[in-house]
Design a protein around this motif. Structure first.
Motif, short mmCIF file in Angstrom:
data_model
loop_
_atom_site.label_atom_id
_atom_site.label_comp_id
_atom_site.label_asym_id
_atom_site.label_seq_id
_atom_site.Cartn_x
_atom_site.Cartn_y
_atom_site.Cartn_z
N GLN A 41 0.83 -1.21 0.00
CA GLN A 41 0.00 0.00 0.00
C GLN A 41 0.86 1.26 0.00
OE1 GLN A 41 -2.68 -0.92 -1.12
NE2 GLN A 41 -4.28 -0.78 0.44
N ARG A 44 2.12 1.65 -3.52
CA ARG A 44 1.04 2.16 -4.39
C ARG A 44 0.84 3.66 -4.19
NH1 ARG A 44 -4.38 -0.56 -3.63
NH2 ARG A 44 -4.77 0.17 -5.76
N SER A 48 1.39 6.53 -6.94
CA SER A 48 0.28 7.41 -7.29
C SER A 48 0.69 8.88 -7.21
CB SER A 48 -0.91 7.15 -6.35
OG SER A 48 -1.99 8.00 -6.64
N ARG A 53 -0.22 4.38 -11.57
CA ARG A 53 -1.21 3.59 -10.84
C ARG A 53 -0.90 2.11 -10.96
NH1 ARG A 53 -5.10 0.42 -12.47
NH2 ARG A 53 -6.84 -0.07 -11.08
N TYR A 54 -0.86 1.43 -9.82
CA TYR A 54 -0.68 -0.01 -9.80
C TYR A 54 -1.85 -0.64 -9.03
CZ TYR A 54 4.18 0.85 -11.18
OH TYR A 54 5.31 1.24 -11.85
N SER A 55 -2.47 -1.64 -9.62
CA SER A 55 -3.54 -2.35 -8.94
C SER A 55 -2.95 -3.44 -8.07
CB SER A 55 -4.51 -2.96 -9.96
OG SER A 55 -3.85 -3.93 -10.75
N TYR A 59 0.55 -6.61 -8.22
CA TYR A 59 1.55 -7.07 -7.24
C TYR A 59 1.45 -8.58 -7.05
CZ TYR A 59 2.22 -2.15 -6.01
OH TYR A 59 2.50 -0.80 -6.05
N GLN A 127 1.33 -4.19 -15.17
CA GLN A 127 0.18 -3.29 -15.08
C GLN A 127 -0.33 -2.89 -16.47
OE1 GLN A 127 -1.40 -2.24 -12.09
NE2 GLN A 127 -2.93 -1.73 -13.65
#
Length: 288
Positions: A41, A44, A48, A53-55, A59, A127
């Motif tokens: 987190q 991320r 950001s 942006r990484y979902s 990961y 990504q």
């Protein structure tokens, strides 16, 4: 929904039914572990702030690629009938299940895409593929034409065509991947399990803030319940537990200060520092 819409939806799901019938031969066993996602987190959030942006699923795919490459016995499949064999793959291809739309439209379905060579892609590359498959037109997905052909065939022929296609080890990796990943983290789902047709299937629910033990104190941390289903025909429980533990260690080692969250795309799980036990955080009690 009209009768025509119902027939169209039925054709769209035929390949799923063919897969489920084929998958009845598997021997799935389910494991689970709580993962402290503090590092993920943080990474991320740092990305950001820089406009990237990484979902969470990216990961998971990144970690799955590294860990499966480090555990070739889990990056394998079963073959043969009377004399069964276990065959290993040299590369890691990840099958990703993607929700394709709102249930309000009446035609909700799941897209399935195979991301090749996730063991050699960095986080940004993974990504990019996730975004392409999630946001692109369904007809542009890899394998979409094959799914349409299966839908047009009469069910007995469609079932035969599917079984013929996955009977080839190489073709099976292209169609089903060598590891499967599925997420329901967009809803209040903590735990679920599924079998994706591979030796190892990873399932992820939501990330929830829960109490964790850190050395001599209790803190609140973002925790993900990671499920691992393994095919007992290919893998034994102890080996599957090693895979799950290495996935947990790698995800918890994610560092916002390092490129990709870790140190390099080529990193393998065996290169990580030793796990620090409760220092890394463990839930005090299971979630309800």
């Amino acid at each position: 929904m009209t009768r025509q819409d119902t027939a169209r939806a039925d054709r769209a799901r035929r390949h799923t039914r063919y897969f489920l019938r084929w998958a009845r031969a598997a021997a799935p066993v389910h494991l689970g572990a709580d993962i402290d996602m503090t590092g993920v987190q943080a990474h991320r959030a740092a990305a950001s702030a820089e406009g990237r942006r990484y979902s969470v699923v990216s990961y998971l795919l990144y970690a799955a690629g590294r860990v499966l490459a480090d555990h070739p016995e889990a990056n394998a499949t079963t073959a043969g009938g009377i004399v069964p064999r276990t065959l290993r793959y040299e590369r890691v291809h990840a099958k990703l299940a993607i929700d394709s739309g709102s249930a309000d439209e009446g035609r909700r379905a799941v897209r399935v895409a195979v991301l090749p060579d996730v063991d050699r892609l960095d986080l940004a590359g993974i990504q990019q593929l996730v975004d392409r498959y999630r946001n692109g037109a369904a007809e542009d997905l890899p394998g979409a034409e094959g799914v349409r052909r299966l839908g047009r065939l009469p069910p007995p022929l469609g079932q035969l065509a599917f079984r013929t296609a996955v009977s080839s080890r190489a073709r099976r990796a292209e169609l089903l991947g060598t590891v499967a990943v599925s997420s329901l983290g967009h809803r209040r789902v903590d735990t679920f399990h599924s079998y994706g047709g591979t030796a190892v299937t990873l399932t992820a629910g939501r990330i929830a803030e829960v109490p964790v033990a850190r050395a001599t104190r209790v803190a609140v941390a973002p925790v993900l319940r990671l499920g691992l289903t393994f095919d007992h025909r290919v893998l034994d429980g102890a080996a599957a537990a090693d895979v799950l533990d290495d996935l947990a260690l790698l995800l918890e080692a994610c560092d916002a200060a390092l490129p990709g969250g870790w140190d390099a795309p080529q990193r393998r799980s065996g290169d990580r520092p030793a796990h620090q036990g409760d220092q890394s955080g463990r839930p005090v009690a299971p979630r309800g």
